[in-house]
Design an enzyme around this catalytic site. Sequence first.
Site, PDB file in Angstrom:
ATOM      1  N   TYR A   1      32.218  54.322  52.707  1.00 19.78           N
ATOM      2  CA  TYR A   1      33.211  54.353  51.634  1.00 19.78           C
ATOM      3  C   TYR A   1      33.873  55.719  51.484  1.00 19.78           C
ATOM      4  CZ  TYR A   1      32.031  49.683  49.998  1.00 19.78           C
ATOM      5  OH  TYR A   1      31.863  48.328  49.915  1.00 19.78           O
TER       6      TYR A   1
ATOM      7  N   ARG B   1      38.640  40.101  40.788  1.00 19.41           N
ATOM      8  CA  ARG B   1      38.724  41.104  41.855  1.00 19.41           C
ATOM      9  C   ARG B   1      40.141  41.178  42.410  1.00 19.41           C
ATOM     10  NH1 ARG B   1      35.138  41.598  47.480  1.00 19.41           N
ATOM     11  NH2 ARG B   1      36.413  43.251  48.386  1.00 19.41           N
TER      12      ARG B   1
ATOM     13  N   HIS C   1      27.965  54.258  46.818  1.00 21.77           N
ATOM     14  CA  HIS C   1      29.226  54.286  47.570  1.00 21.77           C
ATOM     15  C   HIS C   1      29.823  55.688  47.666  1.00 21.77           C
ATOM     16  CE1 HIS C   1      30.171  49.680  47.207  1.00 21.77           C
ATOM     17  NE2 HIS C   1      29.018  49.951  47.801  1.00 21.77           N
TER      18      HIS C   1
ATOM     19  N   CYS D   1      22.101  48.804  47.323  1.00 25.46           N
ATOM     20  CA  CYS D   1      23.345  48.766  48.087  1.00 25.46           C
ATOM     21  C   CYS D   1      22.994  48.511  49.550  1.00 25.46           C
ATOM     22  CB  CYS D   1      24.105  50.082  47.946  1.00 25.46           C
ATOM     23  SG  CYS D   1      25.687  50.107  48.817  1.00 25.46           S
TER      24      CYS D   1
ATOM     25  N   ASN E   1      27.936  44.915  41.684  1.00 18.91           N
ATOM     26  CA  ASN E   1      28.769  46.102  41.792  1.00 18.91           C
ATOM     27  C   ASN E   1      29.607  46.344  40.532  1.00 18.91           C
ATOM     28  OD1 ASN E   1      28.299  47.412  44.274  1.00 18.91           O
ATOM     29  ND2 ASN E   1      29.359  45.784  45.385  1.00 18.91           N
TER      30      ASN E   1
END
Length: 466
Positions: free
Chosen positions: A258, A97, A203, A173, A151
């Site tokens: 988001y 990440r 998102h 989510c 995700n």
Amino acid sequence: MNENGVKIVTIGRGSSYTPELMEGFIKRYDQLPIREFWLVDIEDGKEKMDIVAAMAQRMWDASPYDVKVHTTLDRREALKNADFVTTQFRVGLLPARIKDERIPLSYGMAGQETNGAGGIFKALRTIPVILDIVEDMKELCPDAWLVNFTNPSGMVTEAVLKYGNWKKVAGLCNVPVNAMIKEPATIGKEEDDLVYKFGGVNHFHWHRVWDKEGDEVTDQIIDAMFDEDVDSGIPANIFDIEFYKEQLKEAGVIPCGYHRYYYREEEMLNHLLEEYASEEGTRAEQVKKTEDELFELYKDPNLDHKPEQLAKRGGAHYSDAACETIAALYSDSGKHIVLTTMNNGAIKELPDDVAVEVSTHVGKDGPVNVECFELPKAERGWLQVMKAMEQCTEEAAVTGDYGKLLTAFVINPLIPSGDKAKRVCDELLIAHEKYLPKFADKIAELKAAGVEVKDERVRDLMAAGK
């Protein structure tokens, strides 16, 4: 289902969210009588796995229920005769990440876990793994439901449906859950007083709200969102900058948190760049510190409940949503839950055979979609672009097609197209080489051409074998 109780397998059991998962199942035991839990991880996650397992067992031992928590590095051993499988893994762990965030930001474009270039590459690493899990499930637990909150949840779930040909899957989510928990109080209501409808993709969804008399209250909630004393449920991992009120009023729909990356791209990017340049680093580097603190807490042999610090992790209510979904599937409750599932006509502006995130009612036969409201023109256009980008990404993940990957980059709204975008793509391929075997030939070509990663912290991670 086994008449002696339910077997649940969680893949990615070293996740810091696991205590929340245990808490959710404990409070729903009357709906979902669990027989045994199997928690699965990889060798690199074994230390955290053992810490989390001990913590999970303490939580069950402190409850009135006799549930045994098993641990294994052998996924197939765990999956045999499972009733439900949840997935919460991260391919490459947090160092991956960090790469997803820092490499795009080193070129002045958004670096974020599920949006922009970072989201595309997280999908590239994750989709082949989830499809391998599905193949094991076909053999070892063919009647099980797969509940995914790995995700990018929407793309991963769609890949399971389309490329895994596994229909008993639901993507989760926490963002819709946060909204439904927090928003009612902003207009003086309780959660049960309101009726929600969600529509979009993970998102990137919108919602509208009505009271029990059928009167729409969306506009009231939009007004309340701009009261500085109101908590409308923005996830902890999203920089809180206001939307433009006039834009929301004109659309008549409430965007998810988001959407700030798209509606306020300039300000969100500036914030990401500030983090990138700071000693504290990007969100992934901050999360690593929070996770380290959490696992130190989890080691406490007297801790038998979810610690409050978990809320800082940014995924509050993720695991709770998974528990609610599994309980609804098992008990045939018809509970309203927002899920990623096959469209089947719920959103008229998208094909039937794509995955969407919508309101559903969940029973023993799976989610039944609630028909979405008609999307305003602008939102319709945004959504169609995002769905095309998702599908290009999924195809690239399955085939290793570099041209398809570049297409996903070109049409992604957070990636300015051109040579910098291609450079970011190429550096991410090199940085994630060991997790992208389908791109091996292209990566070898790029390395032979002298392409190297620019960001120093990412180069350090690579030198350390991470």
